[in-house]
Design a protein around this motif. Structure first.
Motif, PDB file in Angstrom:
ATOM      1  N   PHE A   1     -45.198  84.928  14.673  1.00 34.31           N
ATOM      2  CA  PHE A   1     -44.006  85.654  15.118  1.00 34.31           C
ATOM      3  C   PHE A   1     -43.541  86.622  14.043  1.00 34.31           C
ATOM      4  CE2 PHE A   1     -39.399  86.156  15.029  1.00 34.31           C
ATOM      5  CZ  PHE A   1     -39.181  86.717  16.270  1.00 34.31           C
ATOM      6  N   TRP A   2     -43.434  86.144  12.806  1.00 36.13           N
ATOM      7  CA  TRP A   2     -42.936  87.008  11.739  1.00 36.13           C
ATOM      8  C   TRP A   2     -43.960  88.050  11.316  1.00 36.13           C
ATOM      9  CZ3 TRP A   2     -38.034  87.334  11.280  1.00 36.13           C
ATOM     10  CH2 TRP A   2     -37.232  86.221  11.559  1.00 36.13           C
ATOM     11  N   THR A   3     -45.223  87.689  11.336  1.00 32.71           N
ATOM     12  CA  THR A   3     -46.259  88.664  10.994  1.00 32.71           C
ATOM     13  C   THR A   3     -46.278  89.809  11.998  1.00 32.71           C
ATOM     14  OG1 THR A   3     -47.603  86.921   9.993  1.00 32.71           O
ATOM     15  CG2 THR A   3     -48.722  88.983  10.561  1.00 32.71           C
ATOM     16  N   LEU A   4     -46.048  89.477  13.268  1.00 35.69           N
ATOM     17  CA  LEU A   4     -46.034  90.476  14.341  1.00 35.69           C
ATOM     18  C   LEU A   4     -44.615  90.787  14.794  1.00 35.69           C
ATOM     19  CD1 LEU A   4     -48.996  88.978  16.409  1.00 35.69           C
ATOM     20  CD2 LEU A   4     -49.089  90.847  14.739  1.00 35.69           C
ATOM     21  N   ALA A   5     -43.674  90.687  13.869  1.00 30.57           N
ATOM     22  CA  ALA A   5     -42.261  90.871  14.215  1.00 30.57           C
ATOM     23  C   ALA A   5     -41.936  92.288  14.650  1.00 30.57           C
ATOM     24  CB  ALA A   5     -41.379  90.481  13.025  1.00 30.57           C
ATOM     25  N   GLY A   6     -42.840  93.214  14.415  1.00 27.75           N
ATOM     26  CA  GLY A   6     -42.613  94.570  14.893  1.00 27.75           C
ATOM     27  C   GLY A   6     -42.549  94.640  16.410  1.00 27.75           C
ATOM     28  N   ARG A   7     -43.169  93.694  17.094  1.00 26.25           N
ATOM     29  CA  ARG A   7     -43.167  93.712  18.559  1.00 26.25           C
ATOM     30  C   ARG A   7     -41.770  93.465  19.122  1.00 26.25           C
ATOM     31  NH1 ARG A   7     -48.892  90.603  20.093  1.00 26.25           N
ATOM     32  NH2 ARG A   7     -50.228  91.849  18.700  1.00 26.25           N
ATOM     33  N   PRO A   8     -41.109  92.358  18.775  1.00 24.59           N
ATOM     34  CA  PRO A   8     -39.729  92.198  19.268  1.00 24.59           C
ATOM     35  C   PRO A   8     -38.787  93.240  18.686  1.00 24.59           C
ATOM     36  CG  PRO A   8     -40.277  90.451  17.711  1.00 24.59           C
ATOM     37  CD  PRO A   8     -41.557  91.154  18.026  1.00 24.59           C
ATOM     38  N   ALA A   9     -39.094  93.747  17.494  1.00 22.35           N
ATOM     39  CA  ALA A   9     -38.241  94.782  16.890  1.00 22.35           C
ATOM     40  C   ALA A   9     -38.166  96.011  17.786  1.00 22.35           C
ATOM     41  CB  ALA A   9     -38.769  95.164  15.509  1.00 22.35           C
ATOM     42  N   LEU A  10     -39.285  96.361  18.414  1.00 21.37           N
ATOM     43  CA  LEU A  10     -39.316  97.535  19.286  1.00 21.37           C
ATOM     44  C   LEU A  10     -38.374  97.365  20.477  1.00 21.37           C
ATOM     45  CD1 LEU A  10     -40.652 100.296  19.804  1.00 21.37           C
ATOM     46  CD2 LEU A  10     -42.403  99.087  21.133  1.00 21.37           C
ATOM     47  N   TYR A  11     -38.350  96.174  21.054  1.00 20.65           N
ATOM     48  CA  TYR A  11     -37.485  95.934  22.208  1.00 20.65           C
ATOM     49  C   TYR A  11     -36.012  95.894  21.792  1.00 20.65           C
ATOM     50  CZ  TYR A  11     -41.842  95.016  24.572  1.00 20.65           C
ATOM     51  OH  TYR A  11     -43.105  95.160  25.088  1.00 20.65           O
ATOM     52  N   LEU A  12     -35.730  95.337  20.624  1.00 21.56           N
ATOM     53  CA  LEU A  12     -34.352  95.349  20.123  1.00 21.56           C
ATOM     54  C   LEU A  12     -33.897  96.784  19.870  1.00 21.56           C
ATOM     55  CD1 LEU A  12     -34.200  92.345  17.621  1.00 21.56           C
ATOM     56  CD2 LEU A  12     -33.273  92.481  19.934  1.00 21.56           C
ATOM     57  N   LEU A  13     -34.833  97.615  19.395  1.00 22.44           N
ATOM     58  CA  LEU A  13     -34.523  99.023  19.182  1.00 22.44           C
ATOM     59  C   LEU A  13     -34.111  99.692  20.487  1.00 22.44           C
ATOM     60  CD1 LEU A  13     -34.550 101.685  17.565  1.00 22.44           C
ATOM     61  CD2 LEU A  13     -37.025 101.786  17.947  1.00 22.44           C
ATOM     62  N   TYR A  14     -34.866  99.440  21.547  1.00 16.70           N
ATOM     63  CA  TYR A  14     -34.544 100.032  22.845  1.00 16.70           C
ATOM     64  C   TYR A  14     -33.196  99.533  23.364  1.00 16.70           C
ATOM     65  CZ  TYR A  14     -39.441 101.554  23.111  1.00 16.70           C
ATOM     66  OH  TYR A  14     -40.652 102.149  22.880  1.00 16.70           O
ATOM     67  N   ILE A  15     -32.921  98.245  23.180  1.00 15.14           N
ATOM     68  CA  ILE A  15     -31.644  97.688  23.632  1.00 15.14           C
ATOM     69  C   ILE A  15     -30.490  98.315  22.852  1.00 15.14           C
ATOM     70  CG2 ILE A  15     -30.250  95.596  23.797  1.00 15.14           C
ATOM     71  CD1 ILE A  15     -32.884  94.041  24.189  1.00 15.14           C
ATOM     72  N   ALA A  16     -30.686  98.496  21.541  1.00 15.13           N
ATOM     73  CA  ALA A  16     -29.655  99.110  20.704  1.00 15.13           C
ATOM     74  C   ALA A  16     -29.362 100.540  21.158  1.00 15.13           C
ATOM     75  CB  ALA A  16     -30.092  99.098  19.238  1.00 15.13           C
ATOM     76  N   VAL A  17     -30.406 101.269  21.510  1.00 10.37           N
ATOM     77  CA  VAL A  17     -30.228 102.634  22.001  1.00 10.37           C
ATOM     78  C   VAL A  17     -29.523 102.615  23.355  1.00 10.37           C
ATOM     79  CG1 VAL A  17     -31.443 104.694  22.823  1.00 10.37           C
ATOM     80  CG2 VAL A  17     -32.200 103.541  20.738  1.00 10.37           C
TER      81      VAL A  17
END
Length: 208
Positions: free
Chosen positions: A112-128
């Motif tokens: 999860f943490w190694t590939l944490a960029g994946r959920p980060a992308l969705y959080l980015l979209y939600i933030a926008v």
């Protein structure tokens, strides 16, 4: 308003930062153009998001320094901060012919943490989305947009654990330093908001 001397200095420093990061990546050759773009898009995107976030601590100074409204400058960096993190997994999916690069992994703590960029992308979209819907969710849009900090946290963890270029000391220091600055801005903004809220409450109390 024209760009001030300080505005020119800051603009040159930002361009130099991008040029330096790009140069570091180019000195460590990639096996193919897709790999190169995967690396650059991740770094360029984080830089843009980090700068956009840091600018929020200088709401009153942006127009004076850059000669443009805060939102115009902030949204310019934010736009690139959305574009490049989106293109990063797109390029990786095309390179590997594996659309699973968009799917967060939850079956392993390490993965999860190694590939944490994946959920980060969705959080980015939600933030926008929080900004786009601020008129609809007036009471909550700031909290939703605040997920940008969580997205940056996941992104920097992902970079440190799996980023090819984070093995370079310069990249490591610059990007972790940028994230540290983002955390400082987070604290400063919260303190500013608390003071502003206390002033409003005091004003309201004195008027009764």
């Amino acid at each position: 308003m024209p760009l001030t001397r300080m505005g020119w200095v800051l603009s040159v420093l930002i361009l130099a930062l991008y040029a330096g990061v790009t140069a570091v990546v180019l000195t460590n050759p990639s096996p193919d153009p897709f790999s190169l773009f995967v690396r650059l898009s991740a770094l360029w995107g984080f830089l843009a998001l980090g700068i956009a976030t840091i600018l929020t601590a200088f709401l009153r100074d942006i127009r004076r320094v850059f000669g443009r409204p805060f939102l115009a400058v902030h949204h310019t960096f934010a736009a690139f901060g959305i574009l490049f993190p989106t293109l990063h997994p797109v390029a990786l999916a095309l390179q590997t012919a594996n659309p699973a690069v968009f799917i967060p992994v939850f079956d392993s703590w390490t993965a999860f943490w190694t590939l944490a960029g994946r959920p980060a992308l969705y959080l980015l979209y939600i933030a926008v989305a929080g900004v786009l819907l601020r008129q609809t969710i007036r009471q909550y849009w700031r909290w939703v947009h605040g997920l940008m900090y969580a997205a940056l946290f996941l992104a920097i963890v992902h970079g440190n654990l799996s980023g090819t270029d984070f093995a370079n000391p310069g990249i490591f220091v610059v990007f972790n330093g940028l994230f540290a600055a983002v955390i400082v801005v987070f604290i400063v903004r919260r303190l500013q908001r608390m003071r502003s809220q206390k002033k409003r409450q005091a004003t309201a109390g004195s008027g009764t």
